[in-house]
Design a protein around this motif. Structure first.
Motif, mmCIF file in Angstrom:
data_model
loop_
_atom_site.group_PDB
_atom_site.id
_atom_site.type_symbol
_atom_site.label_atom_id
_atom_site.label_comp_id
_atom_site.label_asym_id
_atom_site.label_seq_id
_atom_site.Cartn_x
_atom_site.Cartn_y
_atom_site.Cartn_z
ATOM 1 N N GLY A 1 10.876 83.007 68.762
ATOM 2 C CA GLY A 1 9.476 82.686 68.499
ATOM 3 C C GLY A 1 9.005 83.233 67.161
ATOM 4 N N SER A 2 9.421 84.465 66.852
ATOM 5 C CA SER A 2 9.050 85.076 65.566
ATOM 6 C C SER A 2 9.633 84.294 64.404
ATOM 7 N N MET A 3 10.896 83.891 64.541
ATOM 8 C CA MET A 3 11.533 83.116 63.471
ATOM 9 C C MET A 3 10.906 81.732 63.329
ATOM 10 N N ALA A 4 10.452 81.154 64.446
ATOM 11 C CA ALA A 4 9.793 79.848 64.384
ATOM 12 C C ALA A 4 8.500 79.942 63.572
ATOM 13 N N ILE A 5 7.769 81.024 63.772
ATOM 14 C CA ILE A 5 6.536 81.230 62.995
ATOM 15 C C ILE A 5 6.872 81.383 61.514
ATOM 16 N N ILE A 6 7.913 82.138 61.216
ATOM 17 C CA ILE A 6 8.331 82.324 59.818
ATOM 18 C C ILE A 6 8.772 80.998 59.209
ATOM 19 N N ALA A 7 9.551 80.224 59.969
ATOM 20 C CA ALA A 7 10.004 78.918 59.475
ATOM 21 C C ALA A 7 8.809 78.007 59.189
ATOM 22 N N TYR A 8 7.803 78.054 60.052
ATOM 23 C CA TYR A 8 6.594 77.247 59.840
ATOM 24 C C TYR A 8 5.861 77.700 58.577
ATOM 25 N N LEU A 9 5.740 79.015 58.398
ATOM 26 C CA LEU A 9 5.039 79.548 57.227
ATOM 27 C C LEU A 9 5.752 79.169 55.924
ATOM 28 N N LEU A 10 7.079 79.100 55.984
ATOM 29 C CA LEU A 10 7.864 78.788 54.791
ATOM 30 C C LEU A 10 8.105 77.291 54.618
ATOM 31 N N GLY A 11 7.658 76.492 55.579
ATOM 32 C CA GLY A 11 7.867 75.050 55.489
ATOM 33 C C GLY A 11 9.297 74.622 55.739
ATOM 34 N N LYS A 12 10.054 75.419 56.495
ATOM 35 C CA LYS A 12 11.454 75.091 56.801
ATOM 36 C C LYS A 12 11.492 74.263 58.092
ATOM 37 N N ILE A 13 11.232 72.965 57.965
ATOM 38 C CA ILE A 13 11.066 72.105 59.134
ATOM 39 C C ILE A 13 12.376 71.956 59.920
ATOM 40 N N THR A 14 13.501 71.850 59.232
ATOM 41 C CA THR A 14 14.790 71.711 59.924
ATOM 42 C C THR A 14 15.046 72.926 60.810
ATOM 43 N N VAL A 15 14.800 74.098 60.270
ATOM 44 C CA VAL A 15 14.988 75.332 61.047
ATOM 45 C C VAL A 15 13.969 75.400 62.181
ATOM 46 N N LEU A 16 12.751 74.969 61.912
ATOM 47 C CA LEU A 16 11.687 75.037 62.917
ATOM 48 C C LEU A 16 12.031 74.219 64.151
ATOM 49 N N VAL A 17 12.524 72.988 63.971
ATOM 50 C CA VAL A 17 12.828 72.152 65.142
ATOM 51 C C VAL A 17 14.009 72.732 65.931
ATOM 52 N N ILE A 18 14.971 73.331 65.248
ATOM 53 C CA ILE A 18 16.086 73.987 65.937
ATOM 54 C C ILE A 18 15.566 75.131 66.799
ATOM 55 N N LEU A 19 14.688 75.946 66.231
ATOM 56 C CA LEU A 19 14.157 77.113 66.945
ATOM 57 C C LEU A 19 13.275 76.688 68.116
ATOM 58 N N LEU A 20 12.500 75.623 67.953
ATOM 59 C CA LEU A 20 11.646 75.172 69.046
ATOM 60 C C LEU A 20 12.479 74.635 70.213
ATOM 61 N N ALA A 21 13.587 73.972 69.896
ATOM 62 C CA ALA A 21 14.470 73.485 70.955
ATOM 63 C C ALA A 21 15.069 74.649 71.741
ATOM 64 N N VAL A 22 15.444 75.713 71.031
ATOM 65 C CA VAL A 22 15.974 76.912 71.693
ATOM 66 C C VAL A 22 14.872 77.595 72.502
ATOM 67 N N PHE A 23 13.686 77.687 71.911
ATOM 68 C CA PHE A 23 12.559 78.369 72.541
ATOM 69 C C PHE A 23 12.238 77.743 73.900
ATOM 70 N N GLY A 24 12.196 76.420 73.950
ATOM 71 C CA GLY A 24 11.906 75.744 75.212
ATOM 72 C C GLY A 24 12.950 76.041 76.274
ATOM 73 N N ALA A 25 14.217 76.001 75.890
ATOM 74 C CA ALA A 25 15.294 76.274 76.842
ATOM 75 C C ALA A 25 15.251 77.721 77.343
ATOM 76 N N LEU A 26 14.930 78.647 76.457
ATOM 77 C CA LEU A 26 14.851 80.057 76.848
ATOM 78 C C LEU A 26 13.675 80.323 77.781
ATOM 79 N N LEU A 27 12.552 79.631 77.554
ATOM 80 C CA LEU A 27 11.404 79.789 78.451
ATOM 81 C C LEU A 27 11.771 79.391 79.880
ATOM 82 N N ALA A 28 12.504 78.292 80.006
ATOM 83 C CA ALA A 28 12.947 77.854 81.333
ATOM 84 C C ALA A 28 13.914 78.873 81.933
#
Length: 318
Positions: A176-203
């Motif tokens: 989640g922390s890295m997703a926020i950093i990726a968003y702040l830096l405009g790293k969209i490719t990294v952001l979508v990877i992290l969000l996919a992981v984030f959802g799976a980890l929440l489950a």
């Protein structure tokens, strides 16, 4: 669309976990809940479901990018390379969970997961260092630093483990922390990877939280570590990765000093206590400082430490 990706990975994992719990138990793929009074057997290798949920999210990204031209800034080659590296780690984790590789062999195996990243020279050789600025590591970055990052991160997460909800809970905070950093830096490719992981980890947290219905196994811990490494390499925010790994590094140093023993607690009347010859890990150190602590509260303390590290990492890039 970002929310949809997160939801797809979450739902895929959430639906698969109950099915896999039953099937893993029938197949005899179980592990002991070492920090409970009865040390009951629980389904293991739940990390496979995390990776399946992550894969569902990533295939969604690839589909909408390819057929609907959504997220045109996403680099599909980088996405496929990230998937390749993580799946190599998954294979290592499966092999270790099933046949239990020697620790010295397992420690170096994640190096192979760095090969896809090395081949396309992923990331930037310029690393921003505090009080120094951008430093160009050149070919050293591709051939040495990338393999070290993947190996260290995978092994570090694998070592600080063994308590219900710990690996997944800390993984959620780190990702989640890295997703926020990726968003702040405009790293969209990294952001979508992290969000996919984030959802799976929440489950996964729902089923892995105390008392755990399933353990994620080495396939889960190694994969979480590899995802952290791949993300910081692709996003070029290595300093954030180092900060987020501080609890893991402390645990590694304590265990290295004691020649990497098992670091479970002694269960007594609902609490975990540090053995007399301990502490031999960060978890046992917290047990000793607290004079005994429940497994649930121990995990919450470690997650709180990771939250502090996550905030520190975000502030650097804010």
């Amino acid at each position: 669309m970002l929310v949809i990706i997160l939801l797809i990975s979450f739902l895929a994992s959430f639906v698969l976990f109950p099915i896999m719990i039953i099937r893993l138990k029938k197949a005899g793929i179980v592990g002991k809940n070492m920090n409970s009074e009865t040390q009951e057997e629980v389904a293991e290798m739940g990390g496979l479901v995390i990776v399946a949920g992550f894969g569902a999210g990533m295939f969604t990204v690839i589909a909408v990018r390819t057929f609907f031209n959504i997220f045109p800034s996403i680099d599909l080659i980088s996405v496929l390379v990230a998937l390749s590296s993580i799946l190599i780690v998954v294979l290592i984790g499966i092999f270790d969970d099933l046949v239990s590789m020697p620790q010295k062999v397992k420690a170096f195996m994640p190096i192979f997961a760095a090969l896809p990243l090395i081949v396309i020279e992923e990331g930037s050789s310029f690393i921003r260092l505090p009080f120094w600025g951008n430093l160009n590591f050149g070919l050293l970055y591709t051939l040495v630093i990338i393999p070290l990052e993947v190996t260290i991160a995978a092994n570090a997460v694998n070592m600080l483990a063994g308590f219900n909800g710990l690996e997944v809970g800390m993984g959620i905070i780190a990702v989640g922390s890295m997703a926020i950093i990726a968003y702040l830096l405009g790293k969209i490719t990294v952001l979508v990877i992290l969000l996919a992981v984030f959802g799976a980890l929440l489950a996964a947290l729902y089923f892995n939280w105390f008392p755990a219905k399933i353990l994620i196994g080495d396939v889960g811990t190694l994969s979480i570590g590899a995802i952290i490494a791949v993300s910081v390499i692709m996003g070029n925010f290595e300093i954030a990765g180092v900060i987020l790994l501080i609890p893991y590094i402390i645990d590694f140093l304590i265990k290295a000093k004691n020649h990497f023993p098992y670091s479970f607690g002694i269960y007594r009347e609902g609490k975990l206590y540090c053995p007399e010859d301990g502490p031999v890990g960060l978890g046992q150190l917290i047990m000793k400082v607290c004079g005994g602590i429940s497994e649930r509260n121990l995990v919450l303390v470690l997650m709180s430490i990771e939250v502090i590290c996550g905030i520190g990492a975000i502030l650097i890039y804010a």
